[in-house]
Design a protein around this motif. Structure first.
Motif, mmCIF file in Angstrom:
data_model
loop_
_atom_site.group_PDB
_atom_site.id
_atom_site.type_symbol
_atom_site.label_atom_id
_atom_site.label_comp_id
_atom_site.label_asym_id
_atom_site.label_seq_id
_atom_site.Cartn_x
_atom_site.Cartn_y
_atom_site.Cartn_z
ATOM 1 N N PHE A 1 0.815 -1.213 0.000
ATOM 2 C CA PHE A 1 0.000 0.000 0.000
ATOM 3 C C PHE A 1 0.853 1.269 0.000
ATOM 4 O O PHE A 1 0.376 2.332 -0.422
ATOM 5 C CB PHE A 1 -0.913 -0.010 1.229
ATOM 6 C CG PHE A 1 -1.843 1.165 1.329
ATOM 7 C CD1 PHE A 1 -2.861 1.352 0.396
ATOM 8 C CD2 PHE A 1 -1.712 2.097 2.349
ATOM 9 C CE1 PHE A 1 -3.724 2.442 0.479
ATOM 10 C CE2 PHE A 1 -2.572 3.182 2.446
ATOM 11 C CZ PHE A 1 -3.576 3.353 1.511
ATOM 12 N N MET A 2 2.113 1.171 0.455
ATOM 13 C CA MET A 2 2.953 2.361 0.562
ATOM 14 C C MET A 2 3.108 3.139 -0.749
ATOM 15 O O MET A 2 3.120 4.372 -0.740
ATOM 16 C CB MET A 2 4.336 1.993 1.112
ATOM 17 C CG MET A 2 4.445 2.114 2.622
ATOM 18 S SD MET A 2 3.962 3.748 3.268
ATOM 19 C CE MET A 2 5.272 4.799 2.626
ATOM 20 N N PRO A 3 3.195 2.470 -1.918
ATOM 21 C CA PRO A 3 3.268 3.245 -3.167
ATOM 22 C C PRO A 3 2.038 4.130 -3.376
ATOM 23 O O PRO A 3 2.141 5.208 -3.977
ATOM 24 C CB PRO A 3 3.364 2.162 -4.245
ATOM 25 C CG PRO A 3 3.978 0.996 -3.553
ATOM 26 C CD PRO A 3 3.416 1.023 -2.168
ATOM 27 N N VAL A 4 0.891 3.689 -2.869
ATOM 28 C CA VAL A 4 -0.321 4.508 -2.968
ATOM 29 C C VAL A 4 -0.171 5.756 -2.106
ATOM 30 O O VAL A 4 -0.509 6.864 -2.525
ATOM 31 C CB VAL A 4 -1.564 3.690 -2.527
ATOM 32 C CG1 VAL A 4 -2.795 4.583 -2.491
ATOM 33 C CG2 VAL A 4 -1.781 2.516 -3.466
ATOM 34 N N VAL A 5 0.352 5.581 -0.890
ATOM 35 C CA VAL A 5 0.574 6.727 0.003
ATOM 36 C C VAL A 5 1.556 7.706 -0.636
ATOM 37 O O VAL A 5 1.351 8.929 -0.613
ATOM 38 C CB VAL A 5 1.092 6.255 1.374
ATOM 39 C CG1 VAL A 5 1.570 7.434 2.210
ATOM 40 C CG2 VAL A 5 -0.001 5.499 2.118
ATOM 41 N N GLU A 6 2.622 7.193 -1.205
ATOM 42 C CA GLU A 6 3.624 8.057 -1.831
ATOM 43 C C GLU A 6 3.025 8.839 -3.000
ATOM 44 O O GLU A 6 3.354 9.999 -3.226
ATOM 45 C CB GLU A 6 4.809 7.216 -2.300
ATOM 46 C CG GLU A 6 5.609 6.625 -1.131
ATOM 47 C CD GLU A 6 6.594 5.551 -1.568
ATOM 48 O OE1 GLU A 6 6.607 5.208 -2.772
ATOM 49 O OE2 GLU A 6 7.337 5.046 -0.699
ATOM 50 N N GLY B 1 -0.576 13.623 1.231
ATOM 51 C CA GLY B 1 -1.167 14.950 1.476
ATOM 52 C C GLY B 1 -2.599 15.075 0.993
ATOM 53 O O GLY B 1 -3.248 16.092 1.267
ATOM 54 N N TYR B 2 -3.090 14.056 0.303
ATOM 55 C CA TYR B 2 -4.458 14.130 -0.213
ATOM 56 C C TYR B 2 -5.468 13.912 0.911
ATOM 57 O O TYR B 2 -5.389 12.929 1.638
ATOM 58 C CB TYR B 2 -4.660 13.078 -1.308
ATOM 59 C CG TYR B 2 -6.106 12.869 -1.709
ATOM 60 C CD1 TYR B 2 -6.812 13.870 -2.375
ATOM 61 C CD2 TYR B 2 -6.767 11.684 -1.406
ATOM 62 C CE1 TYR B 2 -8.138 13.685 -2.734
ATOM 63 C CE2 TYR B 2 -8.093 11.485 -1.767
ATOM 64 C CZ TYR B 2 -8.766 12.501 -2.423
ATOM 65 O OH TYR B 2 -10.078 12.311 -2.769
ATOM 66 N N HIS B 3 -6.405 14.834 1.043
ATOM 67 C CA HIS B 3 -7.496 14.717 1.998
ATOM 68 C C HIS B 3 -8.794 14.477 1.228
ATOM 69 O O HIS B 3 -8.991 15.038 0.147
ATOM 70 C CB HIS B 3 -7.648 15.996 2.831
ATOM 71 C CG HIS B 3 -6.518 16.227 3.787
ATOM 72 N ND1 HIS B 3 -5.228 16.448 3.367
ATOM 73 C CD2 HIS B 3 -6.487 16.279 5.148
ATOM 74 C CE1 HIS B 3 -4.447 16.626 4.423
ATOM 75 N NE2 HIS B 3 -5.182 16.518 5.516
ATOM 76 N N GLN B 4 -9.661 13.666 1.804
ATOM 77 C CA GLN B 4 -10.928 13.369 1.140
ATOM 78 C C GLN B 4 -11.744 14.640 0.898
ATOM 79 O O GLN B 4 -11.969 15.424 1.817
ATOM 80 C CB GLN B 4 -11.790 12.421 1.989
ATOM 81 C CG GLN B 4 -13.139 12.179 1.352
ATOM 82 C CD GLN B 4 -14.148 11.509 2.266
ATOM 83 O OE1 GLN B 4 -14.987 10.768 1.781
ATOM 84 N NE2 GLN B 4 -14.106 11.747 3.556
ATOM 85 N N TYR C 1 -10.102 5.958 5.373
ATOM 86 C CA TYR C 1 -9.094 6.638 4.545
ATOM 87 C C TYR C 1 -8.328 5.628 3.709
ATOM 88 O O TYR C 1 -8.018 5.876 2.535
ATOM 89 C CB TYR C 1 -8.135 7.453 5.416
ATOM 90 C CG TYR C 1 -8.379 8.940 5.273
ATOM 91 C CD1 TYR C 1 -8.116 9.598 4.078
ATOM 92 C CD2 TYR C 1 -8.907 9.672 6.321
ATOM 93 C CE1 TYR C 1 -8.361 10.946 3.926
ATOM 94 C CE2 TYR C 1 -9.164 11.034 6.193
ATOM 95 C CZ TYR C 1 -8.894 11.661 4.985
ATOM 96 O OH TYR C 1 -9.150 13.005 4.826
ATOM 97 N N TRP C 2 -8.010 4.487 4.316
ATOM 98 C CA TRP C 2 -7.341 3.435 3.549
ATOM 99 C C TRP C 2 -8.193 3.045 2.342
ATOM 100 O O TRP C 2 -7.702 2.971 1.212
ATOM 101 C CB TRP C 2 -7.103 2.210 4.448
ATOM 102 C CG TRP C 2 -6.648 1.011 3.691
ATOM 103 C CD1 TRP C 2 -5.372 0.719 3.290
ATOM 104 C CD2 TRP C 2 -7.466 -0.060 3.201
ATOM 105 N NE1 TRP C 2 -5.345 -0.474 2.587
ATOM 106 C CE2 TRP C 2 -6.627 -0.976 2.520
ATOM 107 C CE3 TRP C 2 -8.835 -0.354 3.282
ATOM 108 C CZ2 TRP C 2 -7.102 -2.125 1.927
ATOM 109 C CZ3 TRP C 2 -9.324 -1.501 2.687
ATOM 110 C CH2 TRP C 2 -8.460 -2.388 2.027
ATOM 111 N N VAL D 1 -9.144 5.606 -4.987
ATOM 112 C CA VAL D 1 -8.597 6.678 -5.836
ATOM 113 C C VAL D 1 -7.417 6.165 -6.672
ATOM 114 O O VAL D 1 -7.319 6.463 -7.869
ATOM 115 C CB VAL D 1 -8.166 7.883 -4.977
ATOM 116 C CG1 VAL D 1 -7.411 8.908 -5.824
ATOM 117 C CG2 VAL D 1 -9.387 8.537 -4.347
ATOM 118 N N ALA D 2 -6.551 5.379 -6.051
ATOM 119 C CA ALA D 2 -5.356 4.904 -6.742
ATOM 120 C C ALA D 2 -5.622 3.703 -7.624
ATOM 121 O O ALA D 2 -4.983 3.507 -8.655
ATOM 122 C CB ALA D 2 -4.279 4.533 -5.727
ATOM 123 N N GLY D 3 -6.618 2.889 -7.229
ATOM 124 C CA GLY D 3 -6.859 1.631 -7.941
ATOM 125 C C GLY D 3 -7.722 1.773 -9.154
ATOM 126 O O GLY D 3 -7.891 0.860 -9.924
#
Length: 209
Positions: A21-26, A30-33, A200-201, A207-209
């Motif tokens: 999951f860390m690549p998604v965080v990277e 800073g993104y907030h819903q 949030y997860w 968003v990333a997937g």
């Protein structure tokens, strides 16, 4: 509306022990819903209108409600509509609202939501125990388990839970974690690592997937 007061540092700390999951965080750092709407009531109404209803029909219903009962402001010749607060819809009778909605069932549910939301302060919905608010939402006609979770997450910014049985989340999780065999139960299990940030997860995965 922009969730700028959400402190994401504990969420990111939890992600450090989730290498897939860390690549998604990277990517989204800073993104907030961005919440679905300016009010949880509008969010609840959209859940009701869009349920078992073609998207364009639901949008038209929502637009007619805003045009008839909402407020507006004109800036440089452009008129902007605001969806009415519950206090503007709660006093209406069913026939009056149904002239605009043109669907008896949806009208009954919108009135139920308006009269319920008109009795509470939204700050209570944001701060009361999750289960208590969820139970309150489920008492509204037309709000089921999925809609309650939708309002809690996207309308109130309550990020303690993940959406119930959402196919898109399962599919996005499969892409993020590289596992085609992930089930809804697996998604729920993965989310538990994030505790109060489970929502949030799930949002980042979507968003990333």
């Amino acid at each position: 509306f922009l969730s700028l007061h959400d402190d994401l540092r504990p969420f990111y700390k939890l992600a450090e022990s989730d290498p897939q999951f860390m690549p998604v965080v990277e990517k989204l750092y800073g993104y907030h819903q961005v919440k679905f709407s300016l009010s949880a009531f509008e969010n609840a109404c959209w859940a009701i209108l869009s349920q078992r209803n073609p998207w364009n029909v639901a949008l038209a219903m929502k637009a007619r409600i805003a045009e008839t009962f909402g407020s507006s402001i004109t800036v440089e010749g452009q008129t902007h509509l605001a969806f009415p607060p519950p206090s503007q819809l709660a006093p209406l009778d069913a026939d009056q609202l149904n002239e605009v909605v043109r669907n008896t069932r949806k009208t009954e549910c919108i009135l139920s939501a308006a009269r319920a939301f008109d009795t509470v302060d939204e700050s209570w919905l944001r701060s009361a125990p999750y289960e208590q608010v969820e139970s309150w939402l489920l008492e509204i006609k037309g709000i089921g388990a999925w809609s309650a979770t939708f309002v809690m997450l996207r309308g109130l910014g309550r990020m303690e839970r993940v959406p119930l049985d959402e196919k898109a989340l399962v599919e996005a999780s499969r892409r993020v974690y590289g596992r085609d065999d992930l089930t809804h139960a697996d998604v729920q299990r993965l989310s538990k690592h994030y505790g109060e940030y489970a929502g949030y997860w799930a949002h980042y995965v979507r968003v990333a997937g």
